[in-house]
Design a protein around this motif. Sequence first.
Motif, PDB file in Angstrom:
ATOM      1  N   ILE A   1       0.848  -1.248   0.014  1.00  0.00           N
ATOM      2  CA  ILE A   1      -0.126   0.048  -0.041  1.00  0.00           C
ATOM      3  C   ILE A   1       0.839   1.343   0.166  1.00  0.00           C
ATOM      4  CG2 ILE A   1      -1.743   1.286   1.165  1.00  0.00           C
ATOM      5  CD1 ILE A   1      -3.046  -1.176   2.495  1.00  0.00           C
ATOM      6  N   GLY A   2       1.905   1.312   0.984  1.00  0.00           N
ATOM      7  CA  GLY A   2       2.745   2.657   0.828  1.00  0.00           C
ATOM      8  C   GLY A   2       3.635   2.624  -0.562  1.00  0.00           C
ATOM      9  N   GLY A   3       3.913   1.688  -1.116  1.00  0.00           N
ATOM     10  CA  GLY A   3       4.357   1.802  -2.344  1.00  0.00           C
ATOM     11  C   GLY A   3       3.693   2.296  -3.614  1.00  0.00           C
ATOM     12  N   ASN A   4       2.402   1.776  -3.614  1.00  0.00           N
ATOM     13  CA  ASN A   4       1.356   2.374  -4.340  1.00  0.00           C
ATOM     14  C   ASN A   4       1.164   3.725  -4.070  1.00  0.00           C
ATOM     15  OD1 ASN A   4      -1.267  -0.541  -3.861  1.00  0.00           O
ATOM     16  ND2 ASN A   4       0.511  -0.299  -4.920  1.00  0.00           N
ATOM     17  N   VAL A   5       1.060   4.264  -2.934  1.00  0.00           N
ATOM     18  CA  VAL A   5       0.951   5.776  -2.504  1.00  0.00           C
ATOM     19  C   VAL A   5       1.972   6.598  -3.049  1.00  0.00           C
ATOM     20  CG1 VAL A   5       0.310   7.481  -0.883  1.00  0.00           C
ATOM     21  CG2 VAL A   5      -0.781   5.007  -0.942  1.00  0.00           C
ATOM     22  N   ALA A   6       3.212   6.000  -2.617  1.00  0.00           N
ATOM     23  CA  ALA A   6       4.558   6.596  -2.906  1.00  0.00           C
ATOM     24  C   ALA A   6       4.623   6.842  -4.417  1.00  0.00           C
ATOM     25  CB  ALA A   6       5.579   5.829  -2.297  1.00  0.00           C
ATOM     26  N   ALA A   7       4.262   5.739  -5.224  1.00  0.00           N
ATOM     27  CA  ALA A   7       4.422   5.890  -6.589  1.00  0.00           C
ATOM     28  C   ALA A   7       3.296   6.493  -7.427  1.00  0.00           C
ATOM     29  CB  ALA A   7       4.655   4.278  -7.140  1.00  0.00           C
ATOM     30  N   ASN A   8       2.156   6.740  -6.212  1.00  0.00           N
ATOM     31  CA  ASN A   8       0.803   7.082  -6.967  1.00  0.00           C
ATOM     32  C   ASN A   8       0.615   6.182  -8.358  1.00  0.00           C
ATOM     33  OD1 ASN A   8      -1.376   8.599  -7.366  1.00  0.00           O
ATOM     34  ND2 ASN A   8      -0.569  10.111  -8.634  1.00  0.00           N
ATOM     35  N   ALA A   9       0.334   4.875  -7.864  1.00  0.00           N
ATOM     36  CA  ALA A   9       0.233   3.760  -9.029  1.00  0.00           C
ATOM     37  C   ALA A   9      -1.340   4.078  -9.506  1.00  0.00           C
ATOM     38  CB  ALA A   9       0.373   2.622  -8.453  1.00  0.00           C
ATOM     39  N   GLY A  10      -1.289   3.771 -10.906  1.00  0.00           N
ATOM     40  CA  GLY A  10      -2.558   3.906 -11.659  1.00  0.00           C
ATOM     41  C   GLY A  10      -3.379   2.515 -11.828  1.00  0.00           C
ATOM     42  N   GLY A  11      -3.005   1.840 -12.588  1.00  0.00           N
ATOM     43  CA  GLY A  11      -3.263   0.362 -12.653  1.00  0.00           C
ATOM     44  C   GLY A  11      -4.794   0.195 -13.504  1.00  0.00           C
ATOM     45  N   LEU A  12      -5.275  -0.968 -13.339  1.00  0.00           N
ATOM     46  CA  LEU A  12      -6.135  -1.446 -14.063  1.00  0.00           C
ATOM     47  C   LEU A  12      -7.655  -0.902 -13.839  1.00  0.00           C
ATOM     48  CD1 LEU A  12      -4.847  -5.198 -14.052  1.00  0.00           C
ATOM     49  CD2 LEU A  12      -4.791  -3.614 -15.998  1.00  0.00           C
ATOM     50  N   ARG A  13      -7.856  -0.431 -12.692  1.00  0.00           N
ATOM     51  CA  ARG A  13      -9.042   0.173 -12.276  1.00  0.00           C
ATOM     52  C   ARG A  13      -9.332   1.571 -11.762  1.00  0.00           C
ATOM     53  NH1 ARG A  13      -9.421  -3.838  -6.895  1.00  0.00           N
ATOM     54  NH2 ARG A  13     -10.146  -5.759  -8.009  1.00  0.00           N
ATOM     55  N   PHE A  14      -8.443   2.311 -12.619  1.00  0.00           N
ATOM     56  CA  PHE A  14      -8.210   3.729 -12.382  1.00  0.00           C
ATOM     57  C   PHE A  14      -9.575   4.235 -13.117  1.00  0.00           C
ATOM     58  CE2 PHE A  14      -6.762   8.085 -13.630  1.00  0.00           C
ATOM     59  CZ  PHE A  14      -6.253   8.414 -12.571  1.00  0.00           C
ATOM     60  N   LEU A  15      -9.797   3.759 -14.383  1.00  0.00           N
ATOM     61  CA  LEU A  15     -10.989   4.374 -14.963  1.00  0.00           C
ATOM     62  C   LEU A  15     -12.414   4.210 -13.984  1.00  0.00           C
ATOM     63  CD1 LEU A  15     -12.456   4.559 -17.912  1.00  0.00           C
ATOM     64  CD2 LEU A  15     -12.437   2.014 -18.033  1.00  0.00           C
ATOM     65  N   ARG A  16     -12.172   3.318 -13.438  1.00  0.00           N
ATOM     66  CA  ARG A  16     -13.443   3.282 -12.433  1.00  0.00           C
ATOM     67  C   ARG A  16     -13.440   4.092 -11.141  1.00  0.00           C
ATOM     68  NH1 ARG A  16     -17.626  -0.605 -12.371  1.00  0.00           N
ATOM     69  NH2 ARG A  16     -18.816  -0.157 -10.590  1.00  0.00           N
ATOM     70  N   TYR A  17     -12.206   3.821 -10.341  1.00  0.00           N
ATOM     71  CA  TYR A  17     -12.097   4.161  -9.224  1.00  0.00           C
ATOM     72  C   TYR A  17     -11.173   5.324  -8.902  1.00  0.00           C
ATOM     73  CZ  TYR A  17     -14.333  -0.211  -8.159  1.00  0.00           C
ATOM     74  OH  TYR A  17     -15.429  -1.522  -8.243  1.00  0.00           O
ATOM     75  N   GLY A  18     -10.604   5.721  -9.984  1.00  0.00           N
ATOM     76  CA  GLY A  18      -9.799   7.073 -10.083  1.00  0.00           C
ATOM     77  C   GLY A  18      -8.623   6.944  -9.160  1.00  0.00           C
ATOM     78  N   SER A  19      -7.968   8.106  -8.960  1.00  0.00           N
ATOM     79  CA  SER A  19      -6.561   8.341  -8.483  1.00  0.00           C
ATOM     80  C   SER A  19      -6.488   8.047  -7.123  1.00  0.00           C
ATOM     81  CB  SER A  19      -6.109   9.596  -9.118  1.00  0.00           C
ATOM     82  OG  SER A  19      -5.017  10.083  -8.154  1.00  0.00           O
ATOM     83  N   LEU A  20      -5.480   7.564  -6.645  1.00  0.00           N
ATOM     84  CA  LEU A  20      -4.906   8.129  -5.091  1.00  0.00           C
ATOM     85  C   LEU A  20      -4.861   9.119  -4.588  1.00  0.00           C
ATOM     86  CD1 LEU A  20      -2.233   4.870  -4.857  1.00  0.00           C
ATOM     87  CD2 LEU A  20      -4.658   4.756  -3.891  1.00  0.00           C
ATOM     88  N   HIS A  21      -4.921  10.252  -5.273  1.00  0.00           N
ATOM     89  CA  HIS A  21      -4.947  11.558  -4.799  1.00  0.00           C
ATOM     90  C   HIS A  21      -6.454  11.664  -4.422  1.00  0.00           C
ATOM     91  CE1 HIS A  21      -1.010  13.503  -5.576  1.00  0.00           C
ATOM     92  NE2 HIS A  21      -1.063  12.765  -6.880  1.00  0.00           N
ATOM     93  N   GLY A  22      -7.303  11.023  -4.947  1.00  0.00           N
ATOM     94  CA  GLY A  22      -8.876  10.996  -4.448  1.00  0.00           C
ATOM     95  C   GLY A  22      -9.174   9.985  -3.384  1.00  0.00           C
ATOM     96  N   ASN A  23      -8.466   9.007  -3.516  1.00  0.00           N
ATOM     97  CA  ASN A  23      -8.927   7.881  -2.428  1.00  0.00           C
ATOM     98  C   ASN A  23      -8.162   7.864  -1.175  1.00  0.00           C
ATOM     99  OD1 ASN A  23     -10.910   6.629  -4.244  1.00  0.00           O
ATOM    100  ND2 ASN A  23      -9.282   5.493  -5.455  1.00  0.00           N
ATOM    101  N   VAL A  24      -6.865   8.213  -1.263  1.00  0.00           N
ATOM    102  CA  VAL A  24      -6.343   8.331   0.057  1.00  0.00           C
ATOM    103  C   VAL A  24      -6.845   9.706   0.870  1.00  0.00           C
ATOM    104  CG1 VAL A  24      -3.897   8.982   1.112  1.00  0.00           C
ATOM    105  CG2 VAL A  24      -4.010   7.347  -0.910  1.00  0.00           C
ATOM    106  N   LEU A  25      -7.246   9.182   2.272  1.00  0.00           N
ATOM    107  CA  LEU A  25      -7.781  10.188   3.042  1.00  0.00           C
ATOM    108  C   LEU A  25      -6.742  10.711   4.145  1.00  0.00           C
ATOM    109  CD1 LEU A  25     -11.353   8.553   3.925  1.00  0.00           C
ATOM    110  CD2 LEU A  25     -10.657   9.981   1.748  1.00  0.00           C
ATOM    111  N   GLY A  26      -5.870  10.006   4.251  1.00  0.00           N
ATOM    112  CA  GLY A  26      -4.796  10.547   5.474  1.00  0.00           C
ATOM    113  C   GLY A  26      -3.648   9.727   5.334  1.00  0.00           C
ATOM    114  N   LEU A  27      -2.426  10.238   5.866  1.00  0.00           N
ATOM    115  CA  LEU A  27      -1.185   9.506   5.974  1.00  0.00           C
ATOM    116  C   LEU A  27      -0.417   9.663   7.157  1.00  0.00           C
ATOM    117  CD1 LEU A  27       0.429  10.426   2.192  1.00  0.00           C
ATOM    118  CD2 LEU A  27      -0.650   8.168   2.882  1.00  0.00           C
TER     119      LEU A  27
END
Length: 547
Positions: free
Chosen positions: A221-247
Amino acid sequence: MAVPASRSTVRALRALQKCTQQTVRVAPRARYIPQHVRAFTLSTRRHEDHSEPGHDVKYTTDLYPEIKRDPKFSELTQEHVDFFKKTLSDESAVIDGLSKDATDDIEPFNRDWMKKFRGRTKIVLKPKNAEEVSKILKYCNDNMLAVVPQGGNSGLVGGSVPVFDEVVINLTRMNKIRGFDDVSGILVADAGVIMEVADNYLKEHGHVYPLDLGAKGSAQIGGNVAANAGGLRFLRYGSLHGNVLGLEVVLPDGTIVDDLSKLRKNNTGYDLKQLFIGAEGTIGIITGVSLQTPQRAKAVNVAYFGLESYEKVQKAFKEAKMRLGEILSAFELMDAESQKFVHNKTQMKRPLEGEYPFYCLVETSGSNGEHDNEKLEAFLEHVMGEEIVTDGVVAQDDTQIAELWSWREGITEAIGHNGGTYKYDLSIPIKDLYQLVEDTRERLNSKNLIGDNKTALGVVGFGHMGDANLHLNIPVRQYDKEVEEALEPWVYEWIQKRNGSISAEHGLGIVKKKYIGYSKSPVMIELMKQIKQLYDPKGIMMPYKYI
Ligand code: FAD
Ligand code: MLT
Ligand code: ZN
């Protein structure tokens, strides 16, 4: 939607039935799909790759001798090692290559997934909590020891491994789910929790991890956030910039920043957590993440099509958005070359009988199987009736869903196992997206660099069509300066001319550090440098990378 039964519609639908009948049992046509069926576990594969003859990895400094070690950094001493051992209570938390020969244990932390970068660290630290990370970082900062944070080491831009002798701080042991609220869907977890583990946990609670990618078996999870990974569900669920609520983040001087908010709305000043999303470990180490997770879909369908041109791919995407609307969860593009590599590597039977220049994988995820199925059928009838799609299959059960996905998710490994891959990950307006693949093919052919007994095996295009994100990949028998110089900076110039991004989702790492100017203005680069200076004034985090 009723579609006139033109001759071509009938021919196309028959083809669909014929293909599915080969393997199909009578099965409900849309159902709940366990996500783990399409996961790869990279940790095993990584070790396999290293044992393959001819696949040894050169040191980064041999490949790029122009990168010099910054003399401001201290070299690791026994005193440093003793401090780390005393601070990290558990003995297995320190892999010590200074006091003894620990080459085999340390090597997997020095090499990246692409077999392109290899550092020479002599120490790997595996803290268990934010307090331990804080003590280590403070010590490194005080003693001028350079640092590389590391998650699952699945990154594709050489960011996750050291260049020289940087201290590797690996988050693997920070692997606890801290809490989940099944009313709001908010998950709070340690940064080292593996994506697949998080997704399996969420599945039990009827939710889904909002990000999916081929490396889910090892990426954290930390690697996903640090890299701001996109991937296969981006189209549906959007960016980690929107889904991450806190760190929860530890700064280089050891300060623990507790911004582990569980609020969707919070307008109380600068949103500082956003800086760490995509910072690739350059300004602090993420130790905890609070994440908004969506409800898990009850019905998932996957279809795989063959198409005659990129123009038709664009039409199919437009129709998918229009006719599938809210249930569309992925629209992925694969070219003929990419599918040839997967076929050669896996020897799987191809999903379609004929071969096509382009293939698309479409996934729908919804809550009402019958309704979703009707929509998908109407979409299929339309695109086949209009001859946008020439042939296609729809998965009839979980196994077939996994099989179809493997033609997309298996590309990275299939092309990478020959020796290496030059990878470009770009975003430009969708109409020009594939042109880069064709221009690259022409360029390498004209320089006589592709083919049997040549360095490059081909030019491959695939990616997240739904996000206008192309992966241009050039698989090679070995990394080679002549190929690299034919590609760089030419590819970046090509992207710049179209006002695109030279990195849509993989980040900058070491690979794109010197090319950032192709996507960011001098003013923006200066502002980025000021942020780096503010958070990491001594520059101990991720030297030689990012900016
Ligand atoms: P690592 O590779 O270990 O690190 C990535 C970067 O983040 C490094 O700079 C590292 O220093 C930093 N970092 C890691 N953890 C922390 C932390 N806790 N705090 C601060 N910094 C940290 N990426 C996509 O975007 N989309 C895809 O579809 C996709 N598919 C992939 C498929 C395959 C087969 C592979 C091998 C990779 C794929 N990737 C993809 C790339 C990669 O998996 C992602 O970037 C992933 O998010 C990296 O997570 P990780 O834990 O492995 O991080
Ligand atoms: C993908 O979409 O498969 C990933 O980003 C990996 C890659 O580009 O190879
Ligand atoms: Zn991708």
